[in-house]
Design an enzyme around this catalytic site. Structure first.
Site, PDB file in Angstrom:
ATOM      1  N   ARG A 222       9.638 -33.507  20.828  1.00 27.42           N
ATOM      2  CA  ARG A 222       9.153 -32.254  20.222  1.00 27.42           C
ATOM      3  C   ARG A 222       9.374 -32.187  18.714  1.00 27.42           C
ATOM      4  O   ARG A 222       8.773 -31.339  18.049  1.00 27.42           O
ATOM      5  CB  ARG A 222       9.757 -31.022  20.906  1.00 27.42           C
ATOM      6  CG  ARG A 222       9.268 -30.819  22.329  1.00 27.42           C
ATOM      7  CD  ARG A 222       9.831 -29.572  22.951  1.00 27.42           C
ATOM      8  NE  ARG A 222       9.297 -28.358  22.328  1.00 27.42           N
ATOM      9  CZ  ARG A 222       9.758 -27.143  22.599  1.00 27.42           C
ATOM     10  NH1 ARG A 222      10.773 -26.991  23.440  1.00 27.42           N
ATOM     11  NH2 ARG A 222       9.218 -26.094  22.017  1.00 27.42           N
ATOM     12  N   ASP A 223      10.251 -33.023  18.177  1.00 26.96           N
ATOM     13  CA  ASP A 223      10.427 -33.136  16.726  1.00 26.96           C
ATOM     14  C   ASP A 223      10.418 -34.614  16.371  1.00 26.96           C
ATOM     15  O   ASP A 223      11.327 -35.113  15.701  1.00 26.96           O
ATOM     16  CB  ASP A 223      11.739 -32.487  16.276  1.00 26.96           C
ATOM     17  CG  ASP A 223      11.751 -30.982  16.505  1.00 26.96           C
ATOM     18  OD1 ASP A 223      10.854 -30.302  15.969  1.00 26.96           O
ATOM     19  OD2 ASP A 223      12.639 -30.488  17.223  1.00 26.96           O
ATOM     20  N   CYS A 224       9.387 -35.309  16.828  1.00 24.63           N
ATOM     21  CA  CYS A 224       9.337 -36.766  16.721  1.00 24.63           C
ATOM     22  C   CYS A 224       8.803 -37.179  15.348  1.00 24.63           C
ATOM     23  O   CYS A 224       7.609 -37.468  15.181  1.00 24.63           O
ATOM     24  CB  CYS A 224       8.465 -37.336  17.837  1.00 24.63           C
ATOM     25  SG  CYS A 224       8.638 -39.108  18.070  1.00 24.63           S
TER      26      CYS A 224
END
EC number: 2.7.1.235
Length: 265
Positions: free
Chosen positions: A161-163
Site C-alpha cells: 500500500r506504500d510500495c
C-alpha cells in the site's frame, strides 16, 4: 497479547510492557494523534518503536467510505514482517509486540523493530542516476532484486500500500558485488494480508513503485526487465495480458508530469 524477544524479554520481565513503552525516549520521527514513531537506544542497540493509541471515529468512517479497512493497530506490521521472513523476503526484525483492548477507538498496541543500520533507501542511493548513471550491471542487479522481492511479497498474500523505492533499504557496505547485496522492505503498517492479493491492490503496488522511480533515469528497457522478472513471463505475453496495468501506469505518469510542469511555471 504480548510477545517479547531479547533484550526486552529480560529487561521487562515482571513489568507491564505497555507502561515501559510509555517511558521510552528517543528521536521522534512522527507524532500523530493516534500514532507515535521514535528511534531509541536499549542495551547498546538502536530500535524503532511504533506506538498505536486507538483511532478516531472520523478516521474509521473515512476509510470505510473509501472501501478500505482502517489501520487499527500494530498487528498488521508484526504479522507482515513474520510472513515475509517466512518466505525469504528481507525486512525488519520484530523484537516486541503488544496489543490490548477490544474497542478500536481505544485499543492500544506497539511494535518494536531493530534499527536497520547502516542502510540507505533506494530513493537516496539512486537519486543522481539520471545525471550520473550507475554501472549497468549494478542497476540490473538492483532491478532484479526489487522485482523478485515484490513478486514474492505478493505471492505470499501481502500488498504493501506504500510500495515506493524510499521503503526499500540497501544494506551497507555495498560495493556492487551480488554476494553483498541485501535489500529490506520497511514501513509495513498499512500492509494488507490475505491468501491472495487482489489484482487491484497488486497493480497499486506496482504503479506506486513505477512512479516513485520515474526520476532516477530508468530506461524503457529497465522497466521491461523489471516486468519480466516480476511476472516470470516473456515480454510479449506481459504486454498482451497486462494492458490495464500499463495504461494505468502511463496515466499516472502523465498526471505527475503535468503537475510538475504546472508547479514549475
Amino acid at each position: 497479547m504480548v510477545e517479547l524477544k531479547e533484550p526486552f524479554a529480560t529487561l521487562w520481565r515482571g513489568k507491564d510492557p505497555f507502561e515501559e513503552v510509555k517511558t521510552l525516549q528517543g528521536e521522534v520521527f512522527r507524532e500523530l494523534e493516534t500514532r507515535r514513531t521514535l528511534r531509541f537506544e536499549m542495551a547498546g542497540k538502536s530500535y524503532f518503536l511504533k506506538w498505536h493509541r486507538g483511532t478516531t471515529l472520523k478516521e474509521i468512517i473515512k476509510n470505510l467510505l473509501s472501501l478500505r479497512m482502517p489501520v487499527l493497530g500494530a498487528d498488521r506490521e508484526w504479522n507482515a514482517i513474520h510472513r515475509l521472513r517466512d518466505v525469504g523476503v528481507d525486512t525488519m526484525y520484530g523484537v516486541a509486540f503488544g496489543e490490548k483492548g477490544m474497542n478500536p477507538l481505544t485499543r492500544t498496541s506497539f511494535i518494536i523493530t531493530e534499527d536497520l543500520t547502516p542502510t540507505i533507501s533506494l530513493e537516496d542511493y539512486c537519486a543522481d542516476w539520471a545525471t550520473n548513471p550507475p554501472d549497468v550491471r549494478v542497476k540490473r542487479m538492483l532491478i532484479k532484486r526489487v522485482a523478485t522481492m515484490v513478486r514474492d511479497m505478493h505471492a505470499a498474500g501481502i500488498n504493501h500500500r506504500d510500495c515506493y523505492i524510499c521503503h526499500f533499504l540497501l544494506h551497507l557496505p555495498f560495493s556492487g558485488k551480488e554476494e553483498e547485496l541485501k535489500i529490506s522492505v520497511i514501513d509495513l503498517h498499512r500492509a494488507q494480508l490475505r491468501t491472495r492479493v487482489p489484482r487491484r491492490w497488486r497493480d497499486k503496488d506496482l504503479i506506486g513503485l513505477y512512479f516513485s522511480s520515474m526520476n532516477i533515469g530508468l530506461t524503457q528497457r529497465d522497466i521491461w526487465r523489471f516486468m519480466k522478472v516480476y511476472f516470470a513471463a516473456p515480454l510479449k505475453d506481459i504486454l498482451k495480458q497486462e494492458q490495464g496495468l500499463l495504461s494505468q501506469a502511463e496515466a499516472k505518469a502523465t498526471k505527475i508530469r503535468e503537475r510538475t510542469i504546472r508547479k514549475s511555471l
